[in-house]
Design a protein around this motif. Structure first.
Motif, mmCIF file in Angstrom:
data_model
loop_
_atom_site.group_PDB
_atom_site.id
_atom_site.type_symbol
_atom_site.label_atom_id
_atom_site.label_comp_id
_atom_site.label_asym_id
_atom_site.label_seq_id
_atom_site.Cartn_x
_atom_site.Cartn_y
_atom_site.Cartn_z
ATOM 1 N N VAL A 108 10.252 -14.715 6.129
ATOM 2 C CA VAL A 108 9.648 -13.188 5.820
ATOM 3 C C VAL A 108 7.987 -13.159 6.319
ATOM 4 O O VAL A 108 7.630 -14.402 6.213
ATOM 5 N N GLY A 109 7.472 -12.026 6.460
ATOM 6 C CA GLY A 109 6.328 -11.863 6.963
ATOM 7 C C GLY A 109 6.090 -12.569 8.190
ATOM 8 O O GLY A 109 6.504 -12.469 9.129
ATOM 9 N N GLY A 110 4.902 -13.437 8.128
ATOM 10 C CA GLY A 110 4.386 -14.222 9.001
ATOM 11 C C GLY A 110 5.592 -15.193 9.528
ATOM 12 O O GLY A 110 5.535 -15.477 10.683
ATOM 13 N N GLY A 111 6.152 -15.578 8.546
ATOM 14 C CA GLY A 111 7.424 -16.340 9.034
ATOM 15 C C GLY A 111 8.328 -15.736 10.330
ATOM 16 O O GLY A 111 8.896 -16.438 11.056
ATOM 17 N N LEU A 112 8.685 -14.470 9.677
ATOM 18 C CA LEU A 112 9.576 -13.649 10.513
ATOM 19 C C LEU A 112 9.153 -13.469 11.831
ATOM 20 O O LEU A 112 9.758 -13.449 12.825
#
Length: 256
Positions: A108-112
């Motif tokens: 999610v977020g930066g990971g996505l």
């Protein structure tokens, strides 16, 4: 051969560089130092003809990466930091090597953002994807990051992620083509994929990547005024409330 940098483990074997995000106690949330190390690695790989594949993955079995460390946004101009992260993502996306996100858990977020800027994505069956920022931080993404997500997942799911703050399971991500495989054995699937890439023509791979990069740059460029929009969001009351609530481990109370 393995190298350790702050919260990153880099392994190099037979034309493949594998990077493991190594902050399992924080669900591998990205710090500025992690982004900087990844940016330096991308600069190195850009000039390397010996490396054919870059693999990104998270440690711990619970997350690929769950967003960014919020404290990093408080220590500098958040809009400038967001722009700096965007430059790193563009550098990752422009690499001549084939890039693979091997996802096991929350992304999610930066990971996505990192995963959608890779060429290929494989995931374990329990992995989940999203941008639940409207319920957590009250911030916004650079337009080019939103566009990249819409290219990978499609506009309807991108709207669901960002407007409804819903996480999408691996089965739905695979159904729309965002994942090339969902597996119970991520390492075995990765081995098969790497074997195929090692046997492929590097000339074909680099030429194809260049063509797709040109297409993406034309279709996914941020519009004029996007920086002004982000500054308005990051200096506004909702982001301030989101940060307060996040640090206090409280539920944010956003304005109308």
């Amino acid at each position: 051969m393995s190298e350790e940098t702050p919260d990153l483990l880099v392994t190099r074997t037979d034309g493949v560089v594998e990077v493991t995000f190594d902050r399992p106690h924080r669900h591998n949330a990205f710090t500025r130092d992690m982004y900087a190390a990844l940016k330096d690695l991308c600069a190195e790989l850009r000039e390397s003809a010996d490396v054919r594949v870059l693999v990104l993955r998270g440690a711990g079995g619970r997350a690929f990466a769950a967003g960014n460390e919020i404290s990093d946004f408080l220590e500098q101009d958040p809009v400038a930091y967001e722009d700096w992260i965007r430059e790193l993502l563009e550098s990752l996306f422009a690499l001549p090597q084939v890039t693979i996100a091997a996802i096991d858990g929350v992304c999610v977020g930066g990971g996505l953002a990192v995963a959608t800027h890779c060429d290929l994505r494989i995931a374990s069956a329990g992995s989940r994807f999203g941008y639940p920022i409207a319920r957590t931080l009250g911030n916004a993404l650079a337009a080019s990051i939103v566009y990249r997500c819409a290219t990978v997942f499609g506009e309807p799911i991108t709207r669901e992620m960002l407007l409804a703050s819903r996480l999408v399971g691996a089965d739905r991500a695979y159904a729309v083509g965002a994942l090339m495989a969902v597996t119970e054995d991520l390492d075995a699937e990765l081995t098969i994929l790497l074997d195929g890439l090692r046997a492929a023509s590097p000339v074909t791979l680099r030429a194809t990547k260049g063509q797709l990069l040109d297409r993406a740059r034309r279709l996914e460029a941020s519009p004029a005024g996007d920086t002004d929009l982000l500054r308005e969001v990051y200096t506004g009351p909702d982001f301030a409330e989101g940060v307060r609530a996040f640090l206090a481990k409280d539920k944010p109370a956003f304005g109308s």
